[in-house]
Write a protein that holds these residues in place. Structure first.
Motif, PDB file in Angstrom:
ATOM      1  N   LEU A   1       0.825  -1.195   0.000  1.00  0.00           N
ATOM      2  CA  LEU A   1       0.000   0.000   0.000  1.00  0.00           C
ATOM      3  C   LEU A   1       0.869   1.258   0.000  1.00  0.00           C
ATOM      4  CD1 LEU A   1      -2.815  -1.002   2.532  1.00  0.00           C
ATOM      5  CD2 LEU A   1      -3.052  -0.681   0.054  1.00  0.00           C
ATOM      6  N   ALA A   2       1.977   1.199   0.724  1.00  0.00           N
ATOM      7  CA  ALA A   2       2.886   2.341   0.756  1.00  0.00           C
ATOM      8  C   ALA A   2       3.484   2.603  -0.619  1.00  0.00           C
ATOM      9  CB  ALA A   2       4.000   2.101   1.780  1.00  0.00           C
ATOM     10  N   VAL A   3       3.836   1.530  -1.329  1.00  0.00           N
ATOM     11  CA  VAL A   3       4.399   1.676  -2.675  1.00  0.00           C
ATOM     12  C   VAL A   3       3.380   2.325  -3.611  1.00  0.00           C
ATOM     13  CG1 VAL A   3       5.149   0.412  -4.730  1.00  0.00           C
ATOM     14  CG2 VAL A   3       6.100  -0.158  -2.500  1.00  0.00           C
ATOM     15  N   PHE A   4       2.125   1.861  -3.535  1.00  0.00           N
ATOM     16  CA  PHE A   4       1.094   2.465  -4.368  1.00  0.00           C
ATOM     17  C   PHE A   4       0.796   3.893  -3.923  1.00  0.00           C
ATOM     18  CE2 PHE A   4      -0.192  -2.009  -5.479  1.00  0.00           C
ATOM     19  CZ  PHE A   4       0.144  -1.883  -6.821  1.00  0.00           C
ATOM     20  N   GLY A   5       0.976   4.171  -2.634  1.00  0.00           N
ATOM     21  CA  GLY A   5       0.823   5.535  -2.152  1.00  0.00           C
ATOM     22  C   GLY A   5       1.881   6.444  -2.758  1.00  0.00           C
ATOM     23  N   VAL A   6       3.116   5.947  -2.827  1.00  0.00           N
ATOM     24  CA  VAL A   6       4.200   6.692  -3.464  1.00  0.00           C
ATOM     25  C   VAL A   6       3.872   6.923  -4.935  1.00  0.00           C
ATOM     26  CG1 VAL A   6       6.642   6.642  -4.094  1.00  0.00           C
ATOM     27  CG2 VAL A   6       5.922   5.832  -1.842  1.00  0.00           C
ATOM     28  N   PHE A   7       3.289   5.906  -5.561  1.00  0.00           N
ATOM     29  CA  PHE A   7       2.858   5.993  -6.957  1.00  0.00           C
ATOM     30  C   PHE A   7       1.843   7.120  -7.130  1.00  0.00           C
ATOM     31  CE2 PHE A   7       0.356   4.507 -10.629  1.00  0.00           C
ATOM     32  CZ  PHE A   7       1.377   4.251 -11.530  1.00  0.00           C
ATOM     33  N   ALA A   8       0.890   7.188  -6.205  1.00  0.00           N
ATOM     34  CA  ALA A   8      -0.144   8.229  -6.264  1.00  0.00           C
ATOM     35  C   ALA A   8       0.451   9.613  -6.040  1.00  0.00           C
ATOM     36  CB  ALA A   8      -1.226   7.946  -5.226  1.00  0.00           C
ATOM     37  N   VAL A   9       1.449   9.705  -5.152  1.00  0.00           N
ATOM     38  CA  VAL A   9       2.094  10.990  -4.878  1.00  0.00           C
ATOM     39  C   VAL A   9       2.735  11.546  -6.147  1.00  0.00           C
ATOM     40  CG1 VAL A   9       4.073  12.045  -3.714  1.00  0.00           C
ATOM     41  CG2 VAL A   9       2.460  10.661  -2.413  1.00  0.00           C
ATOM     42  N   SER A  10       3.359  10.664  -6.929  1.00  0.00           N
ATOM     43  CA  SER A  10       4.002  11.122  -8.156  1.00  0.00           C
ATOM     44  C   SER A  10       2.973  11.657  -9.149  1.00  0.00           C
ATOM     45  CB  SER A  10       4.820   9.994  -8.791  1.00  0.00           C
ATOM     46  OG  SER A  10       3.994   8.979  -9.309  1.00  0.00           O
ATOM     47  N   PHE A  11       1.747  11.121  -9.107  1.00  0.00           N
ATOM     48  CA  PHE A  11       0.665  11.660  -9.936  1.00  0.00           C
ATOM     49  C   PHE A  11       0.220  13.010  -9.404  1.00  0.00           C
ATOM     50  CE2 PHE A  11      -0.354   7.798 -12.349  1.00  0.00           C
ATOM     51  CZ  PHE A  11      -0.862   8.360 -13.513  1.00  0.00           C
ATOM     52  N   GLY A  12       0.080  13.101  -8.089  1.00  0.00           N
ATOM     53  CA  GLY A  12      -0.433  14.316  -7.482  1.00  0.00           C
ATOM     54  C   GLY A  12       0.461  15.521  -7.667  1.00  0.00           C
TER      55      GLY A  12
ATOM     56  N   VAL B   1      -6.712  -5.380 -16.636  1.00  0.00           N
ATOM     57  CA  VAL B   1      -5.959  -6.559 -16.182  1.00  0.00           C
ATOM     58  C   VAL B   1      -6.475  -7.016 -14.817  1.00  0.00           C
ATOM     59  CG1 VAL B   1      -3.683  -7.420 -15.513  1.00  0.00           C
ATOM     60  CG2 VAL B   1      -3.913  -5.935 -17.514  1.00  0.00           C
ATOM     61  N   THR B   2      -6.613  -6.071 -13.899  1.00  0.00           N
ATOM     62  CA  THR B   2      -7.151  -6.386 -12.567  1.00  0.00           C
ATOM     63  C   THR B   2      -8.599  -6.857 -12.662  1.00  0.00           C
ATOM     64  OG1 THR B   2      -5.714  -4.716 -11.568  1.00  0.00           O
ATOM     65  CG2 THR B   2      -7.599  -5.437 -10.267  1.00  0.00           C
ATOM     66  N   TYR B   3      -9.373  -6.213 -13.504  1.00  0.00           N
ATOM     67  CA  TYR B   3     -10.787  -6.564 -13.667  1.00  0.00           C
ATOM     68  C   TYR B   3     -10.944  -8.011 -14.135  1.00  0.00           C
ATOM     69  CZ  TYR B   3     -15.634  -6.209 -15.318  1.00  0.00           C
ATOM     70  OH  TYR B   3     -16.983  -6.410 -15.522  1.00  0.00           O
TER      71      TYR B   3
ATOM     72  N   LEU C   1      -6.632  14.118 -11.397  1.00  0.00           N
ATOM     73  CA  LEU C   1      -7.995  13.945 -10.888  1.00  0.00           C
ATOM     74  C   LEU C   1      -8.659  12.662 -11.380  1.00  0.00           C
ATOM     75  CD1 LEU C   1      -9.381  17.590 -11.251  1.00  0.00           C
ATOM     76  CD2 LEU C   1      -8.739  16.422  -9.136  1.00  0.00           C
ATOM     77  N   PHE C   2      -8.417  12.300 -12.634  1.00  0.00           N
ATOM     78  CA  PHE C   2      -9.216  11.237 -13.232  1.00  0.00           C
ATOM     79  C   PHE C   2      -8.430  10.017 -13.708  1.00  0.00           C
ATOM     80  CE2 PHE C   2     -11.445  15.294 -14.135  1.00  0.00           C
ATOM     81  CZ  PHE C   2     -12.542  15.082 -13.319  1.00  0.00           C
ATOM     82  N   ALA C   3      -7.136  10.156 -13.968  1.00  0.00           N
ATOM     83  CA  ALA C   3      -6.369   9.022 -14.490  1.00  0.00           C
ATOM     84  C   ALA C   3      -5.826   8.145 -13.374  1.00  0.00           C
ATOM     85  CB  ALA C   3      -5.224   9.529 -15.372  1.00  0.00           C
ATOM     86  N   GLY C   4      -5.033   8.748 -12.494  1.00  0.00           N
ATOM     87  CA  GLY C   4      -4.429   7.966 -11.424  1.00  0.00           C
ATOM     88  C   GLY C   4      -5.430   7.397 -10.437  1.00  0.00           C
TER      89      GLY C   4
ATOM     90  N   PRO D   1      -8.144   2.999 -10.706  1.00  0.00           N
ATOM     91  CA  PRO D   1      -8.265   1.726  -9.975  1.00  0.00           C
ATOM     92  C   PRO D   1      -9.022   1.861  -8.660  1.00  0.00           C
ATOM     93  CG  PRO D   1      -6.016   2.069 -10.746  1.00  0.00           C
ATOM     94  CD  PRO D   1      -6.741   3.354 -10.939  1.00  0.00           C
ATOM     95  N   TYR D   2      -8.782   2.953  -7.940  1.00  0.00           N
ATOM     96  CA  TYR D   2      -9.442   3.154  -6.654  1.00  0.00           C
ATOM     97  C   TYR D   2     -10.935   3.405  -6.835  1.00  0.00           C
ATOM     98  CZ  TYR D   2      -4.633   3.672  -5.045  1.00  0.00           C
ATOM     99  OH  TYR D   2      -3.305   3.454  -4.789  1.00  0.00           O
ATOM    100  N   VAL D   3     -11.280   4.269  -7.791  1.00  0.00           N
ATOM    101  CA  VAL D   3     -12.688   4.578  -8.033  1.00  0.00           C
ATOM    102  C   VAL D   3     -13.448   3.342  -8.484  1.00  0.00           C
ATOM    103  CG1 VAL D   3     -14.286   5.910  -9.470  1.00  0.00           C
ATOM    104  CG2 VAL D   3     -12.261   7.016  -8.513  1.00  0.00           C
ATOM    105  N   MET D   4     -12.854   2.552  -9.374  1.00  0.00           N
ATOM    106  CA  MET D   4     -13.517   1.340  -9.847  1.00  0.00           C
ATOM    107  C   MET D   4     -13.763   0.367  -8.689  1.00  0.00           C
ATOM    108  SD  MET D   4     -14.136   1.652 -13.083  1.00  0.00           S
ATOM    109  CE  MET D   4     -14.558   3.300 -12.499  1.00  0.00           C
TER     110      MET D   4
END
Length: 457
Positions: A65-76, A273-275, A388-391, A394-397
């Motif tokens: 989760l921390a790794v994906f959080g870092v991923f989200a930070v780079s988007f933000g 892929v996840t879906y 706002l909409f790309a990153g 996965p979370y919204v879905m």
């Protein structure tokens, strides 16, 4: 007003110049997005390994989760990079920001590849990882606007759609190269080797790619449109302020086009892929294979649709694609329920629609803005909508499917943004074949030097 680089010449000279200009602009413009998406794919696929290396081993889920959080930070942080590099490119030129962006982005990627893990330096490891990912995201915020402005202004007028479409070919190639590298590492190394040193390879490979890109970009000339601003002494002093004052409508229209690209891009090429594995029961290998097939289809079709937009116009291609997405999105996810064959048909069909959007949205967005604020407008519109909409796809879905209990959610979700794209597209005039340099770009009294009536009081 100076003579445009698009003015007619003899047919033989014009064809030769067009071919040379196209090759040079494509190489310089697409190399950066290739490097960016190669890094993006590598980080995404290696998330589990990166979590093991950089975060305490007591709780693997927390680390992931921390790794994906870092991923989200780079988007933000990308909108901040856009707010810096966009106006900077309108002030100092496309060439300089292209070089600066790829140098910064590749340097941060190399730093990640050389970074010691948690076992070696403790809490400093994840802290430095976050810092380097923030630098990457900051630089990435300037990549699209710089590259799209450069490609649009450098490509021959009659082939501008085709030329700019290679920006998305570069992103698809980078994505595929990153996933293929991960596949090779997974097959060639055991878990111990991958965790010990193998994960570093994609990040270290990005360094020479970045150097090559920097060399290519440092040897190019700036665009004829930007040089015209310099020649007329009309380079804007405050492009961001001018954008907000004079081009708010264009900014909103570009944002509409871009959200209609971002959401289906991330649904079809990443979330699908996840879906497939979580909701359709398909194997990881089967899901990855379909994702690869859709990407390969895009590599072929994106330039085709870009070229088509040069012949018939941006509006027919983009409106047709959004209308197709509006009609087909939900039936496609219904078709996926019928089995593996249905999933492939639906996935490839959505891939064709996505390719049509990818082939036209960037060039149309570039043609909307005047040269004085083009890079600012493209950078800000692209990166704000991406954050706002790309990153968040996965979370919204995940949240919406959990809340509604319906696995059809991705279809209606894409339909909402298809409607937004249609509204933006229908509010725009056709721009294919138009000169990018406008009278206001080289006016002796540009907007920022005029005093508003309120200011004059």
């Amino acid at each position: 007003m100076p003579t445009s680089h698009n003015d007619p010449a003899t047919p033989e000279v014009e064809v030769a110049a067009d071919a040379v200009a196209l090759r040079r602009s494509v190489a310089a413009g697409a190399v950066g997005v290739f490097v960016h998406w190669f890094d993006w794919a590598a980080y995404a696929y290696l998330a589990g390994t990166v979590a093991t290396v950089f975060f305490p081993a007591e709780n693997s889920t927390t680390g992931l989760l921390a790794v994906f959080g870092v991923f989200a930070v780079s988007f933000g942080i990308r909108p901040i990079g856009a707010a810096v590099f966009g106006p900077l490119g309108d002030k100092i030129g496309r060439k300089r920001t292209l070089s600066l962006v790829i140098f910064t982005m590749s340097g941060a990627t190399l730093g990640i590849g050389l970074l010691p893990g948690y076992d070696s330096i403790g809490i400093a490891a994840p802290v430095l990882l976050v810092a380097l990912r923030m630098v990457q995201g900051f630089a990435a915020g300037g990549e699209f606007g710089s590259a799209a402005s450069f490609l649009a202004e450098s490509a021959p007028r009659r082939r501008r759609g085709f030329g700019v479409s290679w920006l998305e070919v570069g992103s698809l190639l980078g994505f595929l190269a990153g996933s293929f590298t991960f596949l090779l590492l997974s097959v060639g190394l055991d878990d111990g080797q991958l965790t010990s040193w193998g994960w570093r390879i994609p990040f270290l490979v990005s360094a020479p790619l970045g150097i090559i890109g920097f060399i290519i970009r440092s040897k190019i000339e700036d665009t004829p449109e930007y040089r015209a601003l310099e020649a007329n002494d009309t380079v804007p002093r405050s492009p961001a302020r001018e954008l907000v004052r004079a081009n708010k409508r264009e900014l909103l229209q570009a944002a509409g086009l871009m959200t209609a690209m971002h959401v289906p891009f991330y649904v079809v090429l990443t979330y699908l892929v996840t879906y497939e594995t979580d909701h359709l029961g398909h194997s990881d290998g089967s899901a990855a294979l379909l994702s690869t097939a859709i990407s390969l289809l895009g590599l072929v079709l994106v330039p085709v649709f870009g070229r088509l937009s040069d012949h018939v116009g941006r509006k027919p291609v983009f409106v047709g694609a959004c209308a197709a997405l509006l009609v087909l999105a939900t039936p496609a996810f219904l078709l996926m329920r019928t089995g593996s064959a249905g999933t492939w048909v639906a996935g490839l069909l959505l891939g064709v629609v996505l390719a049509a959007i990818l082939g036209t949205y960037a060039v149309w967005s570039a043609e909307i803005f005047p040269t004085r604020t083009r890079q600012s407008g493209l950078s800000i519109a692209y990166n704000v909508t991406a954050a706002l909409f790309a990153g968040t796809v996965p979370y919204v879905m995940t949240v919406l499917i959990s809340a509604t209990g319906s696995t059809l959610v991705p279809g209606p979700y894409m339909m909402v943004f298809a409607v937004g794209g249609l509204i933006a597209a229908l509010s725009l005039k056709e721009t294919a074949g138009n000169a990018l340099l406008r009278p206001e770009d080289v006016s002796p009294a540009p907007l920022e030097r005029r005093r508003d009536p309120v200011d004059a009081q």
